[in-house]
Design a protein around this motif. Structure first.
Motif, PDB file in Angstrom:
ATOM      1  N   SER A 133      34.344  50.316  35.356  1.00  0.00           N
ATOM      2  CA  SER A 133      33.190  50.443  36.237  1.00  0.00           C
ATOM      3  C   SER A 133      32.779  49.075  36.772  1.00  0.00           C
ATOM      4  CB  SER A 133      32.027  51.070  35.481  1.00  0.00           C
ATOM      5  OG  SER A 133      30.856  51.031  36.255  1.00  0.00           O
ATOM      6  N   LEU A 134      32.306  49.051  38.002  1.00  0.00           N
ATOM      7  CA  LEU A 134      31.839  47.791  38.579  1.00  0.00           C
ATOM      8  C   LEU A 134      30.505  47.351  37.984  1.00  0.00           C
ATOM      9  CD1 LEU A 134      32.553  47.843  42.419  1.00  0.00           C
ATOM     10  CD2 LEU A 134      33.454  46.303  40.714  1.00  0.00           C
ATOM     11  N   ILE A 135      29.685  48.304  37.627  1.00  0.00           N
ATOM     12  CA  ILE A 135      28.341  47.990  37.134  1.00  0.00           C
ATOM     13  C   ILE A 135      28.415  47.734  35.634  1.00  0.00           C
ATOM     14  CG2 ILE A 135      25.987  48.841  36.909  1.00  0.00           C
ATOM     15  CD1 ILE A 135      26.633  50.591  39.407  1.00  0.00           C
ATOM     16  N   PRO A 136      27.999  46.548  35.182  1.00  0.00           N
ATOM     17  CA  PRO A 136      28.045  46.257  33.744  1.00  0.00           C
ATOM     18  C   PRO A 136      27.001  47.095  33.005  1.00  0.00           C
ATOM     19  CG  PRO A 136      27.151  44.395  34.962  1.00  0.00           C
ATOM     20  CD  PRO A 136      27.552  45.411  35.962  1.00  0.00           C
ATOM     21  N   ASP A 137      27.447  47.704  31.886  1.00  0.00           N
ATOM     22  CA  ASP A 137      26.525  48.567  31.134  1.00  0.00           C
ATOM     23  C   ASP A 137      25.471  47.735  30.414  1.00  0.00           C
ATOM     24  OD1 ASP A 137      25.307  50.703  29.959  1.00  0.00           O
ATOM     25  OD2 ASP A 137      26.943  51.125  28.571  1.00  0.00           O
TER      26      ASP A 137
ATOM     27  N   THR B 147      24.746  40.937  30.803  1.00  0.00           N
ATOM     28  CA  THR B 147      24.579  39.765  29.949  1.00  0.00           C
ATOM     29  C   THR B 147      25.021  38.491  30.671  1.00  0.00           C
ATOM     30  OG1 THR B 147      25.156  38.774  27.846  1.00  0.00           O
ATOM     31  CG2 THR B 147      26.850  40.108  28.887  1.00  0.00           C
ATOM     32  N   LEU B 148      24.381  37.398  30.358  1.00  0.00           N
ATOM     33  CA  LEU B 148      24.753  36.095  30.888  1.00  0.00           C
ATOM     34  C   LEU B 148      25.464  35.242  29.833  1.00  0.00           C
ATOM     35  CD1 LEU B 148      21.533  35.270  32.916  1.00  0.00           C
ATOM     36  CD2 LEU B 148      23.724  35.994  33.802  1.00  0.00           C
ATOM     37  N   ALA B 149      25.866  35.866  28.732  1.00  0.00           N
ATOM     38  CA  ALA B 149      26.497  35.132  27.627  1.00  0.00           C
ATOM     39  C   ALA B 149      27.797  34.456  28.052  1.00  0.00           C
ATOM     40  CB  ALA B 149      26.765  36.082  26.459  1.00  0.00           C
ATOM     41  N   ASN B 150      28.539  35.069  28.971  1.00  0.00           N
ATOM     42  CA  ASN B 150      29.800  34.456  29.407  1.00  0.00           C
ATOM     43  C   ASN B 150      29.556  33.129  30.131  1.00  0.00           C
ATOM     44  OD1 ASN B 150      31.326  36.563  28.371  1.00  0.00           O
ATOM     45  ND2 ASN B 150      31.207  37.732  30.280  1.00  0.00           N
ATOM     46  N   TYR B 151      28.473  33.052  30.899  1.00  0.00           N
ATOM     47  CA  TYR B 151      28.151  31.808  31.591  1.00  0.00           C
ATOM     48  C   TYR B 151      27.687  30.730  30.606  1.00  0.00           C
ATOM     49  CZ  TYR B 151      28.739  34.159  36.022  1.00  0.00           C
ATOM     50  OH  TYR B 151      29.268  34.831  37.092  1.00  0.00           O
ATOM     51  N   ALA B 152      26.915  31.112  29.623  1.00  0.00           N
ATOM     52  CA  ALA B 152      26.486  30.154  28.605  1.00  0.00           C
ATOM     53  C   ALA B 152      27.697  29.629  27.824  1.00  0.00           C
ATOM     54  CB  ALA B 152      25.484  30.804  27.663  1.00  0.00           C
ATOM     55  N   LYS B 153      28.635  30.540  27.535  1.00  0.00           N
ATOM     56  CA  LYS B 153      29.841  30.148  26.813  1.00  0.00           C
ATOM     57  C   LYS B 153      30.703  29.208  27.670  1.00  0.00           C
ATOM     58  CE  LYS B 153      33.649  32.352  24.326  1.00  0.00           C
ATOM     59  NZ  LYS B 153      34.280  33.646  24.027  1.00  0.00           N
TER      60      LYS B 153
ATOM     61  N   SER C 134      32.437  40.397  26.641  1.00  0.00           N
ATOM     62  CA  SER C 134      33.863  40.084  26.637  1.00  0.00           C
ATOM     63  C   SER C 134      34.743  41.279  26.278  1.00  0.00           C
ATOM     64  CB  SER C 134      34.154  38.937  25.669  1.00  0.00           C
ATOM     65  OG  SER C 134      33.491  37.775  26.106  1.00  0.00           O
ATOM     66  N   ASP C 135      34.291  42.144  25.382  1.00  0.00           N
ATOM     67  CA  ASP C 135      35.119  43.275  24.961  1.00  0.00           C
ATOM     68  C   ASP C 135      35.174  44.387  26.009  1.00  0.00           C
ATOM     69  OD1 ASP C 135      32.460  43.875  24.604  1.00  0.00           O
ATOM     70  OD2 ASP C 135      32.787  45.102  22.813  1.00  0.00           O
ATOM     71  N   GLN C 136      34.314  44.369  27.011  1.00  0.00           N
ATOM     72  CA  GLN C 136      34.305  45.425  28.022  1.00  0.00           C
ATOM     73  C   GLN C 136      34.946  44.999  29.348  1.00  0.00           C
ATOM     74  OE1 GLN C 136      30.523  47.102  28.797  1.00  0.00           O
ATOM     75  NE2 GLN C 136      30.214  47.835  26.716  1.00  0.00           N
ATOM     76  N   ILE C 137      35.396  43.792  29.474  1.00  0.00           N
ATOM     77  CA  ILE C 137      35.927  43.325  30.754  1.00  0.00           C
ATOM     78  C   ILE C 137      37.170  44.116  31.150  1.00  0.00           C
ATOM     79  CG2 ILE C 137      37.036  41.366  31.903  1.00  0.00           C
ATOM     80  CD1 ILE C 137      35.033  39.573  30.525  1.00  0.00           C
ATOM     81  N   VAL C 138      38.088  44.338  30.232  1.00  0.00           N
ATOM     82  CA  VAL C 138      39.311  45.067  30.548  1.00  0.00           C
ATOM     83  C   VAL C 138      39.150  46.564  30.308  1.00  0.00           C
ATOM     84  CG1 VAL C 138      41.759  45.281  29.990  1.00  0.00           C
ATOM     85  CG2 VAL C 138      40.698  43.046  30.017  1.00  0.00           C
ATOM     86  N   GLY C 139      38.433  46.940  29.294  1.00  0.00           N
ATOM     87  CA  GLY C 139      38.316  48.350  28.940  1.00  0.00           C
ATOM     88  C   GLY C 139      37.427  49.164  29.859  1.00  0.00           C
ATOM     89  N   ASN C 140      36.381  48.586  30.401  1.00  0.00           N
ATOM     90  CA  ASN C 140      35.436  49.300  31.252  1.00  0.00           C
ATOM     91  C   ASN C 140      35.795  49.031  32.712  1.00  0.00           C
ATOM     92  OD1 ASN C 140      33.267  50.555  32.405  1.00  0.00           O
ATOM     93  ND2 ASN C 140      31.719  49.268  31.451  1.00  0.00           N
TER      94      ASN C 140
ATOM     95  N   LEU D 174      33.461  39.315  39.958  1.00  0.00           N
ATOM     96  CA  LEU D 174      32.078  38.866  39.857  1.00  0.00           C
ATOM     97  C   LEU D 174      31.281  39.751  38.904  1.00  0.00           C
ATOM     98  CD1 LEU D 174      29.792  36.992  40.904  1.00  0.00           C
ATOM     99  CD2 LEU D 174      29.322  38.794  42.582  1.00  0.00           C
ATOM    100  N   MET D 175      31.402  41.044  39.050  1.00  0.00           N
ATOM    101  CA  MET D 175      30.637  41.959  38.195  1.00  0.00           C
ATOM    102  C   MET D 175      31.147  41.929  36.747  1.00  0.00           C
ATOM    103  SD  MET D 175      28.356  42.818  40.187  1.00  0.00           S
ATOM    104  CE  MET D 175      27.470  44.020  39.253  1.00  0.00           C
ATOM    105  N   SER D 176      32.439  41.680  36.547  1.00  0.00           N
ATOM    106  CA  SER D 176      32.967  41.587  35.181  1.00  0.00           C
ATOM    107  C   SER D 176      32.455  40.357  34.460  1.00  0.00           C
ATOM    108  CB  SER D 176      34.496  41.567  35.201  1.00  0.00           C
ATOM    109  OG  SER D 176      34.987  42.813  35.609  1.00  0.00           O
ATOM    110  N   SER D 177      32.035  39.338  35.196  1.00  0.00           N
ATOM    111  CA  SER D 177      31.509  38.139  34.539  1.00  0.00           C
ATOM    112  C   SER D 177      30.167  38.424  33.867  1.00  0.00           C
ATOM    113  CB  SER D 177      31.367  36.997  35.546  1.00  0.00           C
ATOM    114  OG  SER D 177      30.325  37.273  36.462  1.00  0.00           O
ATOM    115  N   PHE D 178      29.511  39.502  34.225  1.00  0.00           N
ATOM    116  CA  PHE D 178      28.239  39.878  33.603  1.00  0.00           C
ATOM    117  C   PHE D 178      28.408  40.900  32.485  1.00  0.00           C
ATOM    118  CE2 PHE D 178      26.967  38.683  37.997  1.00  0.00           C
ATOM    119  CZ  PHE D 178      26.241  37.560  37.658  1.00  0.00           C
TER     120      PHE D 178
END
Length: 138
Positions: free
Chosen positions: A72-76, A79-85, A64-70, A57-61
């Motif tokens: 942390s649970l808290i998105p730095d 962004t809601l761009a993934n939902y728009a996409k 895209s480039d930080q989903i695997v690399g980061n 859930l937290m990775s959805s916010f």
């Protein structure tokens, strides 16, 4: 003539109150300790089970480039761009097309499983009883 009766009074054997009270308290403290360990174990197990869902859930916010690399649970950058996409769709096919196809497939699957065998009410499974459902077997 005199009748002599000897009456012997038998006293009940009791344990001292102090010892009995201590025993009850030790059993209660053992039960409290067992419950505390059980609840601690269950809390840890719940965290382990729910962590992947929270991470997803937290990775959805995240971008895209930080989903695997980061990790942390808290998105730095939140962004809601993934939902728009996702709503615009993939390869020109919109989200609503995928949703409609899934809805049609699910509806047909349920109807197919209910019509697979004609439903026959039996005395134990009369209409309106909790056991009366589609596809039930006697």
């Amino acid at each position: 003539m005199s009748i002599q009766t000897d009456v012997t009074v038998i006293e009940p054997v009791t344990t001292p109150r102090r010892a009995r009270g201590q025993r009850v308290r030790s059993v209660r403290s053992q039960n409290v300790a067992k419950r505390a360990v059980f609840y601690l174990f269950m809390a840890v197990a719940t965290c382990i089970v729910l962590y992947p869902a929270a991470w997803m859930l937290m990775s959805s916010f995240k971008p895209s480039d930080q989903i695997v690399g980061n990790v942390s649970l808290i998105p730095d950058p939140f962004t809601l761009a993934n939902y728009a996409k996702a709503l615009t769709g993939i390869a020109g096919v919109s989200f609503w097309t995928f949703f409609t196809n899934s809805l049609i497939l699910a509806t047909l699957s349920v109807l197919g499983s209910c019509s697979r065998r004609p439903w026959r009410p039996t005395p134990s499974r009369a209409a309106g009883s909790p056991g009366a459902r589609c596809g039930s077997r006697s």
